[in-house]
Structures are given as structure tokens and as C-alpha cells.
Design a protein around this motif. Structure first.
Motif, PDB file in Angstrom:
ATOM      1  N   PRO A  22      31.682  -7.337  25.977  1.00  0.00           N
ATOM      2  CA  PRO A  22      30.715  -7.903  25.013  1.00  0.00           C
ATOM      3  C   PRO A  22      30.100  -9.378  25.521  1.00  0.00           C
ATOM      4  CG  PRO A  22      33.029  -7.303  24.364  1.00  0.00           C
ATOM      5  CD  PRO A  22      32.973  -7.393  25.757  1.00  0.00           C
ATOM      6  N   LEU A  23      28.664  -9.298  24.984  1.00  0.00           N
ATOM      7  CA  LEU A  23      27.989 -10.634  25.187  1.00  0.00           C
ATOM      8  C   LEU A  23      27.491 -11.314  23.995  1.00  0.00           C
ATOM      9  CD1 LEU A  23      26.379  -9.464  28.586  1.00  0.00           C
ATOM     10  CD2 LEU A  23      28.319 -10.998  28.374  1.00  0.00           C
ATOM     11  N   ASP A  24      26.866 -12.325  24.480  1.00  0.00           N
ATOM     12  CA  ASP A  24      25.902 -12.720  23.019  1.00  0.00           C
ATOM     13  C   ASP A  24      24.421 -12.292  23.674  1.00  0.00           C
ATOM     14  OD1 ASP A  24      25.002 -14.873  24.778  1.00  0.00           O
ATOM     15  OD2 ASP A  24      26.386 -16.006  23.822  1.00  0.00           O
ATOM     16  N   TRP A  25      23.243 -12.533  22.829  1.00  0.00           N
ATOM     17  CA  TRP A  25      22.182 -12.116  22.995  1.00  0.00           C
ATOM     18  C   TRP A  25      21.417 -12.776  24.115  1.00  0.00           C
ATOM     19  CZ3 TRP A  25      20.757  -7.278  21.855  1.00  0.00           C
ATOM     20  CH2 TRP A  25      21.160  -6.690  20.879  1.00  0.00           C
ATOM     21  N   ASP A  26      21.764 -14.245  24.147  1.00  0.00           N
ATOM     22  CA  ASP A  26      21.396 -14.735  25.168  1.00  0.00           C
ATOM     23  C   ASP A  26      21.790 -14.706  26.575  1.00  0.00           C
ATOM     24  OD1 ASP A  26      19.514 -16.216  23.435  1.00  0.00           O
ATOM     25  OD2 ASP A  26      21.218 -18.131  23.306  1.00  0.00           O
ATOM     26  N   ARG A  27      23.072 -14.346  26.574  1.00  0.00           N
ATOM     27  CA  ARG A  27      23.754 -13.986  28.116  1.00  0.00           C
ATOM     28  C   ARG A  27      23.164 -12.477  28.520  1.00  0.00           C
ATOM     29  NH1 ARG A  27      27.543 -16.059  31.370  1.00  0.00           N
ATOM     30  NH2 ARG A  27      28.041 -17.758  29.940  1.00  0.00           N
ATOM     31  N   LEU A  28      23.105 -12.025  27.381  1.00  0.00           N
ATOM     32  CA  LEU A  28      22.653 -10.502  27.731  1.00  0.00           C
ATOM     33  C   LEU A  28      21.279 -10.641  28.555  1.00  0.00           C
ATOM     34  CD1 LEU A  28      22.660  -7.259  27.633  1.00  0.00           C
ATOM     35  CD2 LEU A  28      21.369  -7.187  25.691  1.00  0.00           C
ATOM     36  N   GLY A  29      20.444 -11.444  27.951  1.00  0.00           N
ATOM     37  CA  GLY A  29      18.976 -11.637  28.661  1.00  0.00           C
ATOM     38  C   GLY A  29      19.088 -12.218  30.127  1.00  0.00           C
ATOM     39  N   GLY A  73      28.800   0.936  32.650  1.00  0.00           N
ATOM     40  CA  GLY A  73      28.367   2.086  33.350  1.00  0.00           C
ATOM     41  C   GLY A  73      27.019   1.995  33.679  1.00  0.00           C
ATOM     42  N   LYS A  74      26.016   2.532  32.769  1.00  0.00           N
ATOM     43  CA  LYS A  74      24.542   2.393  32.988  1.00  0.00           C
ATOM     44  C   LYS A  74      24.034   1.510  31.993  1.00  0.00           C
ATOM     45  CE  LYS A  74      23.688   6.883  32.895  1.00  0.00           C
ATOM     46  NZ  LYS A  74      22.976   7.992  32.860  1.00  0.00           N
ATOM     47  N   GLY A  75      24.407   1.521  30.724  1.00  0.00           N
ATOM     48  CA  GLY A  75      23.596   0.825  29.655  1.00  0.00           C
ATOM     49  C   GLY A  75      24.138  -0.022  28.937  1.00  0.00           C
ATOM     50  N   VAL A  76      23.624  -0.109  27.690  1.00  0.00           N
ATOM     51  CA  VAL A  76      23.858  -1.172  26.740  1.00  0.00           C
ATOM     52  C   VAL A  76      24.331  -0.631  25.153  1.00  0.00           C
ATOM     53  CG1 VAL A  76      23.277  -3.431  25.420  1.00  0.00           C
ATOM     54  CG2 VAL A  76      22.739  -3.127  27.634  1.00  0.00           C
ATOM     55  N   HIS A  77      25.284  -1.069  24.674  1.00  0.00           N
ATOM     56  CA  HIS A  77      25.746  -0.470  23.284  1.00  0.00           C
ATOM     57  C   HIS A  77      25.163  -1.722  22.512  1.00  0.00           C
ATOM     58  CE1 HIS A  77      29.125   2.398  24.526  1.00  0.00           C
ATOM     59  NE2 HIS A  77      28.066   2.658  25.134  1.00  0.00           N
ATOM     60  N   VAL A  78      24.663  -1.718  21.087  1.00  0.00           N
ATOM     61  CA  VAL A  78      24.354  -2.369  20.459  1.00  0.00           C
ATOM     62  C   VAL A  78      25.171  -2.090  19.223  1.00  0.00           C
ATOM     63  CG1 VAL A  78      22.509  -3.118  18.775  1.00  0.00           C
ATOM     64  CG2 VAL A  78      21.938  -2.583  21.015  1.00  0.00           C
ATOM     65  N   ILE A  96      15.815  -3.197  19.316  1.00  0.00           N
ATOM     66  CA  ILE A  96      16.455  -2.716  18.550  1.00  0.00           C
ATOM     67  C   ILE A  96      17.150  -3.856  17.416  1.00  0.00           C
ATOM     68  CG2 ILE A  96      18.635  -1.130  17.851  1.00  0.00           C
ATOM     69  CD1 ILE A  96      17.775   0.551  20.281  1.00  0.00           C
ATOM     70  N   ARG A  97      17.806  -4.633  18.286  1.00  0.00           N
ATOM     71  CA  ARG A  97      18.231  -5.860  17.430  1.00  0.00           C
ATOM     72  C   ARG A  97      17.289  -6.306  16.255  1.00  0.00           C
ATOM     73  NH1 ARG A  97      17.985 -11.641  20.008  1.00  0.00           N
ATOM     74  NH2 ARG A  97      15.937 -11.167  19.836  1.00  0.00           N
ATOM     75  N   ASP A  98      16.205  -6.640  16.871  1.00  0.00           N
ATOM     76  CA  ASP A  98      15.072  -7.085  15.655  1.00  0.00           C
ATOM     77  C   ASP A  98      14.827  -6.165  14.512  1.00  0.00           C
ATOM     78  OD1 ASP A  98      14.983  -9.210  17.215  1.00  0.00           O
ATOM     79  OD2 ASP A  98      12.911  -8.779  18.444  1.00  0.00           O
ATOM     80  N   ARG A  99      14.826  -4.894  15.038  1.00  0.00           N
ATOM     81  CA  ARG A  99      14.586  -3.661  13.927  1.00  0.00           C
ATOM     82  C   ARG A  99      15.665  -3.700  13.049  1.00  0.00           C
ATOM     83  NH1 ARG A  99      14.187  -1.659  10.570  1.00  0.00           N
ATOM     84  NH2 ARG A  99      13.212   0.134   9.665  1.00  0.00           N
ATOM     85  N   LEU A 100      17.086  -4.052  13.563  1.00  0.00           N
ATOM     86  CA  LEU A 100      18.172  -3.874  12.632  1.00  0.00           C
ATOM     87  C   LEU A 100      18.080  -5.097  11.768  1.00  0.00           C
ATOM     88  CD1 LEU A 100      20.904  -3.021  15.333  1.00  0.00           C
ATOM     89  CD2 LEU A 100      20.101  -1.715  12.861  1.00  0.00           C
ATOM     90  N   LEU A 101      17.450  -6.305  12.062  1.00  0.00           N
ATOM     91  CA  LEU A 101      17.413  -7.441  11.532  1.00  0.00           C
ATOM     92  C   LEU A 101      16.425  -7.306  10.132  1.00  0.00           C
ATOM     93  CD1 LEU A 101      17.507 -10.303  14.218  1.00  0.00           C
ATOM     94  CD2 LEU A 101      19.192  -9.822  12.438  1.00  0.00           C
ATOM     95  N   GLU A 102      15.428  -6.496  10.511  1.00  0.00           N
ATOM     96  CA  GLU A 102      14.506  -6.105   9.133  1.00  0.00           C
ATOM     97  C   GLU A 102      15.201  -5.425   8.187  1.00  0.00           C
ATOM     98  OE1 GLU A 102      11.196  -3.825  10.749  1.00  0.00           O
ATOM     99  OE2 GLU A 102      10.570  -5.412  12.277  1.00  0.00           O
ATOM    100  N   ASP A 103      16.267  -4.764   8.618  1.00  0.00           N
ATOM    101  CA  ASP A 103      17.100  -3.977   7.501  1.00  0.00           C
ATOM    102  C   ASP A 103      18.289  -5.031   7.160  1.00  0.00           C
ATOM    103  OD1 ASP A 103      15.587  -1.717   7.434  1.00  0.00           O
ATOM    104  OD2 ASP A 103      16.783  -0.672   8.488  1.00  0.00           O
ATOM    105  N   GLY A 104      18.295  -6.237   7.409  1.00  0.00           N
ATOM    106  CA  GLY A 104      19.440  -7.134   7.161  1.00  0.00           C
ATOM    107  C   GLY A 104      20.708  -6.974   7.842  1.00  0.00           C
TER     108      GLY A 104
END
Length: 544
Positions: A498-505, A419-424, A401-409
Motif C-alpha cells: 500500500p502507498l499514498d498517491w504521491d508516492r505512487l507517482g 506483480g504487474k499492476g496497481v489496485h485501487v 480512476i481516483r479522480d473519477r471515484l472522487l466525482e462520486d464522493g
């Protein structure tokens, strides 16, 4: 805080500058001669309870404030914040520092003895890794202090090293709650009760005293001269036990003050399984408030309140009620029904702590602020996985989803929900509720169309089997999402982090961070989350 040999009086300048010795009984700061190696631990009920760990070196006491006290379990790493050097005479101080003075509160001599450094202690402290052996009555064996990198304050970690003195089954601070020299509790010290009789110890080789030698309650003066001490104590043992129980009960209910907010029953545990108390929650929010307030300040809130703890009944509250703390603000909002209600929000740490006082374990906020209710300033996509979906797949979905959002700038940042998931999350400017709601819905539907085996945009549980629900509904007027750094009403006392994308991975669970993690290790070092707000694209996601 110099640690080089040949200390001067300047070493204690900070200590002396902070104290008015006409008001406090603490000793004046003077560097002593000689090469003593005393150590002392003082239990200190100041603004928040902590344990001051002090090592004598070069005529002063090097000092660290250990928030939760030492642990005999080598797996426990306790945050130890370096403070100003203290005079060696402070090793004998037990009493109460008057209100209005630096460090106001009651000080107990909790442990003392000698210490032996492993190698040159000056070089070890300079390098941020001090290994040593303690010879105390409660703390013994090999220990380690290691300095944390990248922290603004001089933060260290204190932990027990593996040896015969290590113990994973005993809670050191809970097992020992009285003074090592007088046998008094903190409450008895604060009340100015007389010192209990206790034999002196050989500090260089001290061991726990047999029970028959430990401090006992003082005998009433009116009875001492008439009967043998053992007989008097036998007669009065039961009243003393009852009085002790009452004192402990009063202590448990005694309030603490933090940032002007009265916190009652600070030792009560809203998270009993995780052993997190209200006092711990106060300390946690004090620590994260600087980074949390830019996210939460001014947003109308929905609170998840659990007054009796996470294991009991919890309820949702978003409207103000009679008796709400003054630090919690209100804003009048006309709801979709046409009815006007007073909603709650906070604007500072006092407001957060006031919510903690009334049992709030979760903070959920609008996508807009009280001063601009019709102007949403963020977009939130909540990735809510089916229980059968591995967390790694949720991380991959967030990156997708991050990459798809980047396509829209649009730049975004991730947050573990706790809890269970991740918020973008996408910071916005110049948006309206209809535009944000429409864009979020279209994006979720486009993701489902592109990868139907992975995503669903349908809220119904029956449509989620083996897939991730992209919850776009949090982007409507009046809808809320959990706030960054909020605790969650989970048994583990997890945090929306909150994290950055590298740490999320590199993360393996949505509950990877807990209150105790932050109190002991600090916040993870991540990229700045307050990225520049952006305008939504004019075209709809997916090019439709």
C-alpha cells in the motif's frame, strides 16, 4: 542509552533489569574505567537469528542488533536496531542464555577487534551519522552507521564504505560460521562441546589467520597421548567432516518458535534467487503484522502455497484440510453451488506464521469478514496491463480512476500488486454484494467508454492488446484479491505494498518493494490507509 562522557551505573540499568544473573552466565552490568575502543560482533540465535554489533565507548558497549549480519558490499544497507548498552565484559561472553530468560538462545563470538571513530563519536551518534574504521579479523576498513528518520524504534543502517576491504563477491556471514575464539559452531556451543585450541591474536592489528592456525576439532582424549597430534587429526579428519555435515543438516532442519508457531527448516529458501529464507519471511511478517492485520484479519482466504519454493510447483488452497495448524481458523460458508465448506482465515500474527510454515507465499482475501460474510467492506479495482503497456501508464490510469471515484464522493488508496499492476481500493460501509458488484462493473465499462484506447472491461486476453484491463470481478461474493503486505510468489520476493498517491507517482514498478527492502529499510512512510468507510452513490457511474 546515553553516549555522553562520564557514564554512570544508570547507563546499564536497563541491561541489569532485564536479566536474572542467578540463571544466566552473562556478566553483570558494571561501567568500566578507561577509554578502550574494543568492538565485538556476537552471532545470536535467539527468537530469530541476528548479529549483535557492539562498540566500546565511555566504559560500555553501545549495541545494535543487525538482522542479517554485516556485508562487505557497499551497496548493502543492513537494518541495525539500537538495543540497550552492554557492559564491556560482555565482549568475552560466549555460551547459551537459558530459555525463559531475556535473549534466550546461543551466543557466538563471531568477530572482535578495535575501532577508530572518524571525529567525535558522541557528536556523531547525537547527529545520527557515525563513521568509523574497524580492525577485526572479519570486519575491517571503513564503515558507517546512519540513523533512520521517523521510526518508532531507534533504527539505524549499517553499511560498508568503499575501500580496499570492500568485497561485492563474498558473503561475509556465509563464509564465516564458526567462533572467532573457539572455532565452535552455534550447534557445538549449544551442545556444550569443548573449546577448540586456537592461538591468541593481536587484536589491534589482527588479520585473518592462515588456515594452519585456525581452530581445529578437538582430538579425542583416548587418542591424544598415543600419537602425534597431526597423525591423530589425519586419521580422524574424515569422521569429523562427516559429523560436521550431519550437524549442519540437523541445524538446517531444526525448528524455531515464533509467537507459539513451530517453524521447521527456517533456513530453507522459498525464494532462492532473492536469497529469502523462511526465517526471513517470519521476520518480515513480524515487522509488518501491526499494519497488515487490520486488512487481513477475519477475511476468508485463498492461499498460494509453494512448499518447495517459488521455483517448484505451487497450488491454490481456500478450504481447510486435515492437519492444518491450530492458529489457522475456519468458517463454514455456503458456496454458490449450494455446498457448504470450511474456509480458512487468520486473526493474528500466529495465524499468518502458521500459513508461512505450510509454504504459503501469497494471501488473497474476500471483500468481507467471517463475521459478516454478506456485508462487503471494500471495493477493489485491479489494473492489469498488457505486457506492452509501460508502468507509468498504469500509474496514470490509477490516478484517472481516483479522480473519477472522487466525482462520486468516494476516496480511495492505491496498492502496488507486487506483480504487474496497481489496485485501487475503496473502503465501504452499508454495502451489499449486488450493489458493489454492479457499481464496479459499471465504473469499469464507463472508463472503457470514455477512453477505449487505454482501458478495457473485457477479461479476454485478445481484448487487452496495448490496453489496461480494469478487473472489476474481484467484487463478487467469494472472489478474492491479494492482501496488503502479502508476499507474492515472484522470484524477487516482491510485496503487495500500500502507498499514498504521491508516492505512487514516484514508483517505477509494481514489484518496487521486496522482503529484503522492508527488513533492511523498514516500511515506506505513507499516509494512513485505513481511511473512513463510505457508502456507494445511488446513481450509477457515468450518469447512466
Amino acid at each position: 542509552m546515553s553516549t555522553a562522557p562520564g557514564q554512570t551505573e544508570d547507563t546499564l540499568a536497563s541491561y541489569n533489569r532485564k536479566r536474572d544473573f542467578t540463571q544466566t552466565a552473562e556478566p553483570k552490568g558494571r561501567v568500566t574505567s578507561g577509554g578502550g575502543h574494543r568492538f565485538v560482533v556476537q552471532k545470536h540465535a535467539a527468537r530469530r537469528l541476528h548479529y549483535d554489533f557492539r562498540l566500546e565507548l565511555d566504559g560500555v558497549l553501545l549495541s545494535w542488533a543487525v538482522a542479517r549480519g554485516p556485508s562487505l558490499d557497499p551497496a548493502d544497507k543492513r537494518l541495525a536496531v539500537r538495543t540497550e548498552d552492554h557492559p564491556v565484559a560482555y565482549a568475552d561472553f560466549e555460551g547459551t542464555i537459558p530459555q525463559g530468560n531475556y535473549g534466550a538462545g546461543t551466543v557466538m563470538l563471531w568477530d572482535r577487534g578495535t575501532w577508530s571513530p572518524d571525529g567525535d563519536p558522541h557528536e556523531a551518534i547525537k547527529n545520527g551519522r557515525l563513521r568509523f574504521t574497524l580492525h577485526g579479523e572479519r570486519m575491517r576498513g571503513a564503515w558507517l552507521l546512519i540513523r533512520m528518520k521517523g521510526s518508532k524504534r531507534e533504527n539505524w543502517l549499517l553499511r560498508k564504505l568503499e575501500d580496499d576491504e570492500a568485497n561485492r563477491d563474498s558473503d561475509l556471514t556465509q563464509s564465516h560460521t564458526s567462533s572467532i575464539t573457539t572455532g565452535r559452531s552455534l550447534e557445538q556451543i549449544a551442545a556444550g562441546e569443548r573449546t577448540s585450541t586456537r592461538r591468541s591474536s593481536n587484536l589491534a592489528a589482527s588479520r585473518p589467520m592462515p588456515l594452519e592456525h585456525r581452530a581445529e576439532p578437538p582430538i579425542p582424549v583416548s587418542l591424544r597421548d598415543d600419537k602425534p597430534a597431526d597423525e591423530v587429526r589425519a586419521e580422524h579428519a574424515q569422521p569429523v567432516v562427516q559429523a560436521t555435515k550431519r550437524a549442519r543438516a540437523r541445524a538446517a532442519e531444526r525448528a524455531m518458535i515464533s509467537h507459539g508457531v513451530r517453524i521447521t527448516s527456517p533456513d530453507r529458501q522459498p525464494y532462492p534467487q532473492a536469497k529469502v529464507s523462511k526465517r526471513d519471511l517470519v521476520a518480515y511478517y513480524e515487522q509488518v503484522s501491526v499494519v497488515m492485520l487490520p486488512h487481513i484479519s477475519g477475511r476468508p482466504l485463498t492461499l498460494i502455497r509453494c512448499p518447495r519454493g517459488v521455483d517448484a510447483r505451487c497450488f491454490v488452497q481456500q478450504h481447510a484440510a486435515p492437519g492444518f495448524p491450530e492458529a489457522v481458523r475456519t468458517v463454514s460458508i455456503t458456496e454458490a453451488s449450494g455446498e457448504t465448506q470450511n474456509h480458512i482465515y487468520v486473526e493474528d500474527l500466529a495465524g499468518i506464521l502458521a500459513c508461512v510454515q505450510i509454504g504459503a507465499l501469497e494471501f488473497h482475501g474476500w471483500g468481507a469478514r467471517a463475521g459478516a460474510l454478506e456485508v462487503p467492506d471494500r471495493l477493489v479495482l485491479d489494473l492489469d496491463p498488457d505486457p506492452a503497456v509501460a508502468f507509468g501508464a498504469v500509474v496514470d490510469a490509477a490516478l484517472f480512476i481516483r479522480d473519477r471515484l472522487l466525482e462520486d464522493g468516494l476516496s480511495s488508496w492505491p496498492m502496488l500488486s507486487g506483480g504487474k499492476g496497481v489496485h485501487v481500493i475503496v473502503p465501504l460501509t452499508g454495502a451489499t454484494w449486488p450493489a458493489v458488484s454492479a457499481y464496479a462493473k459499471q465504473l469499469a465499462q464507463a472508463m472503457e467508454k470514455q477512453a477505449p484506447e487505454r482501458f478495457t472491461a473485457e477479461m479476454a486476453k485478445t481484448d487487452r492488446s496495448g490496453r489496461i484491463f480494469i478487473d472489476y470481478l474481484r467484487n463478487q461474493r467469494g472472489a478474492t484479491a491479494v492482501m496488503p503486505y502479502s508476499t507474492r510468489a515472484k522470484a524477487s520476493a516482491s510485496i503487495a505494498m500500500p502507498l499514498d498517491w504521491d508516492r505512487l507517482g514516484q514508483t517505477t514498478s509494481a514489484q518496487a518493494y521486496t522482503v529484503h527492502d522492508v527488513l533492511e529499510k523498514g516500511l515506506p512512510e505513507v499516509a494512513e490507509q485505513a481511511s473512513a468507510p463510505q457508502r456507494l452513490p445511488r446513481s450509477s457511474p457515468g450518469g447512466e
